[in-house]
Design a protein around this motif. Structure first.
Motif, PDB file in Angstrom:
ATOM      1  N   LEU A 153      -7.367  12.432  -0.498  1.00 35.31           N
ATOM      2  CA  LEU A 153      -6.125  12.434   0.277  1.00 35.31           C
ATOM      3  C   LEU A 153      -5.031  11.577  -0.334  1.00 35.31           C
ATOM      4  O   LEU A 153      -3.962  11.447   0.256  1.00 35.31           O
ATOM      5  CB  LEU A 153      -6.399  11.975   1.711  1.00 35.31           C
ATOM      6  N   LEU A 154      -5.281  10.985  -1.507  1.00 32.47           N
ATOM      7  CA  LEU A 154      -4.250  10.144  -2.109  1.00 32.47           C
ATOM      8  C   LEU A 154      -2.956  10.927  -2.372  1.00 32.47           C
ATOM      9  O   LEU A 154      -1.866  10.415  -2.068  1.00 32.47           O
ATOM     10  CB  LEU A 154      -4.760   9.496  -3.392  1.00 32.47           C
ATOM     11  N   PRO A 155      -3.010  12.149  -2.902  1.00 33.91           N
ATOM     12  CA  PRO A 155      -1.751  12.879  -3.096  1.00 33.91           C
ATOM     13  C   PRO A 155      -0.976  13.069  -1.794  1.00 33.91           C
ATOM     14  O   PRO A 155       0.249  12.875  -1.766  1.00 33.91           O
ATOM     15  CB  PRO A 155      -2.214  14.224  -3.679  1.00 33.91           C
ATOM     16  N   ALA A 156      -1.666  13.457  -0.724  1.00 35.07           N
ATOM     17  CA  ALA A 156      -0.988  13.656   0.563  1.00 35.07           C
ATOM     18  C   ALA A 156      -0.413  12.347   1.083  1.00 35.07           C
ATOM     19  O   ALA A 156       0.704  12.307   1.621  1.00 35.07           O
ATOM     20  CB  ALA A 156      -1.958  14.248   1.578  1.00 35.07           C
ATOM     21  N   LEU A 157      -1.156  11.253   0.928  1.00 31.42           N
ATOM     22  CA  LEU A 157      -0.652   9.954   1.368  1.00 31.42           C
ATOM     23  C   LEU A 157       0.592   9.563   0.589  1.00 31.42           C
ATOM     24  O   LEU A 157       1.588   9.093   1.166  1.00 31.42           O
ATOM     25  CB  LEU A 157      -1.736   8.885   1.194  1.00 31.42           C
ATOM     26  N   LEU A 158       0.570   9.751  -0.709  1.00 36.67           N
ATOM     27  CA  LEU A 158       1.723   9.380  -1.527  1.00 36.67           C
ATOM     28  C   LEU A 158       2.958  10.176  -1.126  1.00 36.67           C
ATOM     29  O   LEU A 158       4.070   9.632  -1.072  1.00 36.67           O
ATOM     30  CB  LEU A 158       1.416   9.579  -3.005  1.00 36.67           C
ATOM     31  N   ARG A 159       2.792  11.463  -0.833  1.00 37.25           N
ATOM     32  CA  ARG A 159       3.949  12.255  -0.397  1.00 37.25           C
ATOM     33  C   ARG A 159       4.499  11.735   0.923  1.00 37.25           C
ATOM     34  O   ARG A 159       5.722  11.703   1.113  1.00 37.25           O
ATOM     35  CB  ARG A 159       3.555  13.726  -0.285  1.00 37.25           C
ATOM     36  N   ARG A 160       3.623  11.309   1.819  1.00 35.56           N
ATOM     37  CA  ARG A 160       4.087  10.728   3.083  1.00 35.56           C
ATOM     38  C   ARG A 160       4.860   9.430   2.829  1.00 35.56           C
ATOM     39  O   ARG A 160       5.915   9.187   3.432  1.00 35.56           O
ATOM     40  CB  ARG A 160       2.897  10.438   4.004  1.00 35.56           C
ATOM     41  N   GLU A 176       2.312   1.077   8.780  1.00 34.21           N
ATOM     42  CA  GLU A 176       2.452  -0.228   8.128  1.00 34.21           C
ATOM     43  C   GLU A 176       3.534  -0.177   7.058  1.00 34.21           C
ATOM     44  O   GLU A 176       4.369  -1.088   6.954  1.00 34.21           O
ATOM     45  CB  GLU A 176       1.126  -0.658   7.511  1.00 34.21           C
ATOM     46  N   ALA A 177       3.535   0.876   6.248  1.00 34.74           N
ATOM     47  CA  ALA A 177       4.536   1.004   5.188  1.00 34.74           C
ATOM     48  C   ALA A 177       5.939   1.113   5.767  1.00 34.74           C
ATOM     49  O   ALA A 177       6.898   0.547   5.218  1.00 34.74           O
ATOM     50  CB  ALA A 177       4.216   2.211   4.315  1.00 34.74           C
ATOM     51  N   GLU A 178       6.088   1.847   6.861  1.00 37.34           N
ATOM     52  CA  GLU A 178       7.396   1.952   7.507  1.00 37.34           C
ATOM     53  C   GLU A 178       7.878   0.591   7.993  1.00 37.34           C
ATOM     54  O   GLU A 178       9.064   0.243   7.835  1.00 37.34           O
ATOM     55  CB  GLU A 178       7.315   2.931   8.683  1.00 37.34           C
ATOM     56  N   SER A 179       6.967  -0.201   8.560  1.00 44.26           N
ATOM     57  CA  SER A 179       7.328  -1.539   9.021  1.00 44.26           C
ATOM     58  C   SER A 179       7.740  -2.434   7.855  1.00 44.26           C
ATOM     59  O   SER A 179       8.716  -3.196   7.944  1.00 44.26           O
ATOM     60  CB  SER A 179       6.149  -2.165   9.770  1.00 44.26           C
TER      61      SER A 179
END
Length: 448
Positions: A213-220, A181-184
């Motif tokens: 998992l917020l840190p991992a999500l933010l890095r992505r 979604e963020a990429e779109s």
């Protein structure tokens, strides 16, 4: 094909829900209208969190009901928290309403609309614990920023809060779905992504492995081309760990701004409200954050008049604000919400609580003035949000300002500025509490 109008009230999370409903309606072949007169159905997506939100929702319903009485709109469909919370009351007291959908029934928006058009009754309340259904969105924010909701519901069970009863248990979205979604959004011109949930810091704790998992999500998210700012809202203090602090400090795309709702600082009040941590913990956390993240701007929300707040506890809160000097503070009067434990607890009257809010706001105004003074004669990156016709001036925001809740920067420029572009601004003044300055240079190539 029917003409469908939408009104979205309440928080950014509710706005995302409305954007998803709009997408489903358009995908089904109906048209989404931005002017209500002439619409076959008007969908009012409501908030039912506190008294002021309920009043706003009721006023919106009555305003559309007047249009209906004048023959300017057709059916009225009420969705969201108010309809979930007051199922029988809305049906009995507002006969102008033709249909109701609860917070567990957003995915049924298209069949609900089509049933109304066929003169059928619509009353649907699905499970509030239903997992988030992935779908597209029609953005209702300006094209250069968007909210991304990473979870639904809440497990915190704060004593004053009705949200778990309206939105259900905490349900994280799959990380891949969020990233797609963020990429779109980035591909379609979004420059600032604002991460929201009722509690973003618990993202992933309900998934297999039960990890934060917020840190991992933010890095992505930081790896996505096109995104320039990533802003994080609603991070609960007891879930802020060293890994999250490191990610925010290290990743240049993550703006050094955190929305950390604390509500109060008194130990006994926090305990009665089922909040984890105490005043000493909050002081230690805020110091740690400032030490580890240079330039950090902190936003918080406070509730005046909570059960157990006497004059001594209130002055403790004022001393806490003077000591911690958080840059952005929103203060609210305690609202005893029926169905919550806090509603049954003794508390001060509404007038006393309102006066305490006024005192907090006066104190905070001075803290904000000091922050603005610290920005004088510095250069700051500003995201251009638009042009104010009345002021005849462009305006934007720094990293320290989240849209709609914080301030603006008024921009002096001899040339028109592109909405959604980034510029470097030399700060040289204030206007009614907002910063002002002149353009030094346009800084972004990626916005073209």
């Amino acid at each position: 094909m029917a003409k469908i109008g939408f009104i979205s009230l309440g928080c950014a999370k509710n706005q995302v829900d409305c954007e998803r409903m709009m997408y489903r309606v358009q995908e089904a072949g109906h048209s989404v209208e931005y002017e209500l007169p002439g619409c076959d159905v008007v969908v009012i997506n409501t908030c039912g969190f506190i008294d002021s939100a309920k009043s706003e929702a009721i006023d919106a319903i009555l305003a559309v009901a007047q249009l209906k009485e004048q023959g300017l709109v057709g059916k009225i469909l009420v969705t969201g928290c108010l309809s979930q919370r007051y199922q029988d009351e809305v049906r009995k007291e507002m006969p102008e309403v033709d249909g109701l959908l609860g917070t567990g029934s957003y995915t049924e928006i298209v069949p609900a609309i089509e049933s109304l058009l066929e003169e059928k009754t619509v009353v649907s309340y699905g499970s509030i614990d239903t997992p988030e259904a992935e779908t597209g969105r029609i953005l209702t924010t300006p094209a250069h920023y968007a909210f991304v909701k990473i979870a639904e519901g809440c497990d915190n069970r704060c004593a004053y809060c009705i949200i778990p009863y309206l939105r259900g248990r905490y349900r994280s979205r799959q990380m891949e779905d969020i990233v797609v979604e963020a990429e779109s959004l980035a591909e379609n011109g979004v420059k600032e992504l604002i991460v929201v949930a009722q509690d973003t810091s618990r993202y992933g704790t309900d998934l297999p492995g039960h990890k934060r998992l917020l840190p991992a999500l933010l890095r992505r998210l930081c790896r996505i081309d096109g995104l320039h700012w990533i802003r994080v809202h609603y991070v609960y203090p007891d879930e802020i760990d060293d890994e999250l602090i490191s990610v925010i400090a290290e990743e240049p795309k993550i703006v050094k701004y955190l929305d950390i709702p604390i509500q109060h600082c008194n130990d006994q009040i926090l305990k009665r409200m089922n909040r984890r941590g105490d005043g000493a913990f909050l002081r230690s956390l805020l110091k740690k954050l400032r030490d580890r993240i240079p330039g950090l701007v902190i936003r918080t929300s406070l509730i005046a008049g909570l059960p157990g707040e006497g004059e001594a506890e209130f002055h403790e809160l004022l001393d806490f604000l003077k000591e911690t000097r958080m840059e952005r503070v929103g203060a609210f009067v305690f609202s005893p919400e029926e169905g919550t434990p806090a509603a049954r607890m003794e508390h001060v009257d509404a007038d006393t609580a309102a006066e305490r809010v006024r005192i907090i706001e006066e104190l905070q105004s001075g803290i904000m003035d000091d922050y603005n003074a610290s920005r004088m004669d510095t250069d700051m990156e500003v995201l251009v949000d638009g042009y104010d016709e009345e002021a005849e001036q462009f305006y934007g925001r720094t990293y320290a300002d989240s849209p709609d809740i914080d301030g603006r920067v008024w921009l002096a420029s001899d040339e028109p500025l592109r909405e959604g572009s980034f510029v470097t601004v030399h700060i040289d003044g204030t206007v009614d509490g907002d910063l002002s300055g002149y353009i030094v240079e346009e800084t972004d190539d990626f916005s073209k």
